[in-house]
Design a protein around this motif. Sequence first.
Motif, PDB file in Angstrom:
ATOM      1  N   PRO A  40       0.823  -1.218   0.000  1.00 53.49           N
ATOM      2  CA  PRO A  40       0.000   0.000   0.000  1.00 53.49           C
ATOM      3  C   PRO A  40       0.853   1.263   0.000  1.00 53.49           C
ATOM      4  O   PRO A  40       1.791   1.398   0.801  1.00 53.49           O
ATOM      5  N   GLY A  41       0.556   2.171  -0.917  1.00 56.85           N
ATOM      6  CA  GLY A  41       1.266   3.431  -0.986  1.00 56.85           C
ATOM      7  C   GLY A  41       2.629   3.366  -1.625  1.00 56.85           C
ATOM      8  O   GLY A  41       3.361   4.363  -1.644  1.00 56.85           O
ATOM      9  N   LYS A  42       3.001   2.197  -2.154  1.00 60.69           N
ATOM     10  CA  LYS A  42       4.324   2.039  -2.750  1.00 60.69           C
ATOM     11  C   LYS A  42       4.192   1.617  -4.213  1.00 60.69           C
ATOM     12  O   LYS A  42       3.142   1.193  -4.657  1.00 60.69           O
ATOM     13  N   GLN A  43       5.285   1.736  -4.937  1.00 62.51           N
ATOM     14  CA  GLN A  43       5.270   1.336  -6.336  1.00 62.51           C
ATOM     15  C   GLN A  43       5.377  -0.178  -6.450  1.00 62.51           C
ATOM     16  O   GLN A  43       5.741  -0.860  -5.496  1.00 62.51           O
ATOM     17  N   ARG A  44       5.026  -0.657  -7.627  1.00 65.37           N
ATOM     18  CA  ARG A  44       5.131  -2.081  -7.899  1.00 65.37           C
ATOM     19  C   ARG A  44       6.580  -2.405  -8.276  1.00 65.37           C
ATOM     20  O   ARG A  44       7.140  -1.798  -9.182  1.00 65.37           O
ATOM     21  N   ASP A  45       7.162  -3.351  -7.582  1.00 65.50           N
ATOM     22  CA  ASP A  45       8.577  -3.682  -7.773  1.00 65.50           C
ATOM     23  C   ASP A  45       8.759  -5.142  -8.175  1.00 65.50           C
ATOM     24  O   ASP A  45       7.986  -6.012  -7.772  1.00 65.50           O
ATOM     25  N   LEU A  46       9.821  -5.371  -8.910  1.00 72.41           N
ATOM     26  CA  LEU A  46      10.182  -6.732  -9.288  1.00 72.41           C
ATOM     27  C   LEU A  46      10.611  -7.526  -8.052  1.00 72.41           C
ATOM     28  O   LEU A  46      11.401  -7.041  -7.241  1.00 72.41           O
ATOM     29  N   VAL A  47      10.094  -8.740  -7.942  1.00 75.51           N
ATOM     30  CA  VAL A  47      10.538  -9.672  -6.910  1.00 75.51           C
ATOM     31  C   VAL A  47      11.510 -10.681  -7.511  1.00 75.51           C
ATOM     32  O   VAL A  47      12.606 -10.885  -7.012  1.00 75.51           O
ATOM     33  N   ALA A  48      11.072 -11.304  -8.608  1.00 74.40           N
ATOM     34  CA  ALA A  48      11.910 -12.316  -9.255  1.00 74.40           C
ATOM     35  C   ALA A  48      11.426 -12.513 -10.683  1.00 74.40           C
ATOM     36  O   ALA A  48      10.254 -12.308 -10.976  1.00 74.40           O
ATOM     37  N   ALA A  49      12.343 -12.898 -11.548  1.00 73.88           N
ATOM     38  CA  ALA A  49      11.997 -13.173 -12.938  1.00 73.88           C
ATOM     39  C   ALA A  49      12.764 -14.393 -13.405  1.00 73.88           C
ATOM     40  O   ALA A  49      13.843 -14.703 -12.890  1.00 73.88           O
ATOM     41  N   ILE A  50      12.184 -15.071 -14.415  1.00 72.15           N
ATOM     42  CA  ILE A  50      12.816 -16.275 -14.943  1.00 72.15           C
ATOM     43  C   ILE A  50      12.607 -16.336 -16.446  1.00 72.15           C
ATOM     44  O   ILE A  50      11.496 -16.154 -16.945  1.00 72.15           O
ATOM     45  N   ALA A  51      13.693 -16.544 -17.158  1.00 75.19           N
ATOM     46  CA  ALA A  51      13.620 -16.676 -18.601  1.00 75.19           C
ATOM     47  C   ALA A  51      13.234 -18.111 -18.970  1.00 75.19           C
ATOM     48  O   ALA A  51      13.235 -19.005 -18.121  1.00 75.19           O
ATOM     49  N   SER A  52      12.956 -18.299 -20.240  1.00 72.89           N
ATOM     50  CA  SER A  52      12.495 -19.608 -20.677  1.00 72.89           C
ATOM     51  C   SER A  52      13.516 -20.696 -20.398  1.00 72.89           C
ATOM     52  O   SER A  52      13.157 -21.817 -20.030  1.00 72.89           O
TER      53      SER A  52
END
Length: 114
Positions: A40-52
């Motif tokens: 709440p009140g914060k921007q959306r941030d990356l947690v984790a990502a995975i390539a194919s």
Amino acid sequence: VQLQASGGGLVQAGGSLRLSCAASGIIFPLHVMGWYRQAPGKQRDLVAAIASGGSTNYADSVKGRFTISRDNAKNMVYLQMNSLKPEDTAVYYCKANKYTTNYWGQGTQVTVSS
């Protein structure tokens, strides 16, 4: 295109949750899949990502605690969250990315109590 996230809930600090995201309407192996979160009140941030191919990227705040994985045969991406902290409380979103195109899921709430 539909990204259906599930697995959120209320957990005590130190506990674990596993988020799942089911993708449809896309050629799943061609997309980088990611988990983002927004408190709440914060921007959306990356947690984790995975390539194919399986290469991964994590936010510093979750390294060593969270693990992202994907199953290209089932069009699924997962986020295993261990040692949860109250500051992990947020709505978690699944995202599919291919070049400049992004698709977002509806989000699942994760609440970590102290």
